[in-house]
Design a protein around this motif. Structure first.
Motif, PDB file in Angstrom:
ATOM      1  N   ALA A 101     -26.275 -19.945  36.032  1.00 52.24           N
ATOM      2  CA  ALA A 101     -27.497 -19.029  36.378  1.00 52.24           C
ATOM      3  C   ALA A 101     -26.807 -17.678  36.191  1.00 52.24           C
ATOM      4  N   ALA A 102     -25.538 -17.425  36.343  1.00 53.77           N
ATOM      5  CA  ALA A 102     -25.195 -15.942  36.094  1.00 53.77           C
ATOM      6  C   ALA A 102     -23.855 -15.980  35.245  1.00 53.77           C
ATOM      7  N   GLY A 103     -24.183 -16.594  34.226  1.00 56.60           N
ATOM      8  CA  GLY A 103     -23.074 -16.728  32.998  1.00 56.60           C
ATOM      9  C   GLY A 103     -22.668 -17.867  32.482  1.00 56.60           C
ATOM     10  N   ASP A 104     -21.400 -18.061  32.173  1.00 51.68           N
ATOM     11  CA  ASP A 104     -20.841 -19.291  31.563  1.00 51.68           C
ATOM     12  C   ASP A 104     -20.245 -20.301  32.458  1.00 51.68           C
ATOM     13  N   LYS A 105     -19.960 -19.649  33.832  1.00 51.09           N
ATOM     14  CA  LYS A 105     -19.430 -20.701  34.735  1.00 51.09           C
ATOM     15  C   LYS A 105     -20.204 -20.880  35.951  1.00 51.09           C
ATOM     16  N   LEU A 106     -19.825 -21.974  36.686  1.00 49.14           N
ATOM     17  CA  LEU A 106     -20.755 -22.145  37.725  1.00 49.14           C
ATOM     18  C   LEU A 106     -20.301 -21.297  38.987  1.00 49.14           C
TER      19      LEU A 106
END
Length: 229
Positions: A149-154
């Motif tokens: 949701a906010a990039g490449d990582k949880l």
């Protein structure tokens, strides 16, 4: 640590996901919404808003799931993986949390949850607001081109957005018009089955109540009109 939680409440489930992701031991206290346990004077001493969840850690007692998620990230995510410490990256996470609270889950809840538990109808206007929210989230995911949701990582932002989206699946609302959301949602299930299982249990309850609306006429809610069965 204690978490006062409702078993099918997306904000509660998001906090449970964060606690699980951080491998934190805590006492889960189920608040029976149907019996109005959140409306008691005893619960109001913990949470004057009489809302769920409420979190306790030593002498800290707080409600509001966003505040709980941010606190958990600040105190227990020492490496800044789930709640990044870089100001710009964290700003995106905070934005997604605010977006979920102010628009995404708000419109999902009004369309999905309120008609199940209270005297509200699913209307064309409610559906329009829901689709606008989905359009916005679709745009964010498309622009970021990230896996999460906010990039490449949880991050902690995925938890409330995931549990909000779960409500749509509970009533068999198709996400096919929003392919980036559908892909993000399905990837969460595949890559984080232990976290998804928390949401899945709540989804089963919502699906059941969709078909079998509970009788809450005994509960004197100060804001929402009670649904009559």
């Amino acid at each position: 640590m204690k978490l006062y939680s409702v078993s099918d409440g997306p904000p509660s489930l998001a906090c449970q996901q964060a606690l699980k992701a951080l491998n934190l031991d805590y006492q889960l206290i189920n608040v029976d919404y149907g019996k109005g346990q959140h409306m008691t004077d005893e619960y109001a001493q913990l949470n004057p808003q009489k809302e769920i969840p409420t979190f306790i850690d030593d002498d800290l007692v707080i409600g509001e799931s966003n505040a709980i998620l941010q606190y958990l990230g600040d105190k227990y995510d020492v490496n800044g993986i789930l709640y990044p410490k870089d100001p710009k990256t964290r700003a995106i996470v905070n934005h997604r949390l605010c977006f979920n609270l102010a628009m995404y889950y708000r419109n999902i809840s009004e369309y999905v949850m309120a008609p199940i538990f209270f005297d509200y109808k699913r209307t064309p206007l409610g559906l329009k607001k829901l689709k606008i929210s989905l359009d916005v989230f679709e745009t964010y995911l498309k622009k970021s081109n990230g896996k999460y949701a906010a990039g490449d990582k949880l991050t902690i932002a995925d938890f409330p957005l995931n549990t909000a989206t779960m409500c749509l699946e509970a009533i068999k609302f198709s996400l096919s018009e929003w392919p980036h959301i559908e892909k993000w949602y399905n990837n969460f299930k595949i890559n984080h089955p232990d976290l998804w299982n928390i949401a899945a249990q709540g989804m089963k309850e919502i699906t059941y109540f969709e078909a079998n609306p509970p009788d809450l006429s005994h509960m004197d809610h100060p804001i929402h009109p009670t649904r009559k069965i």
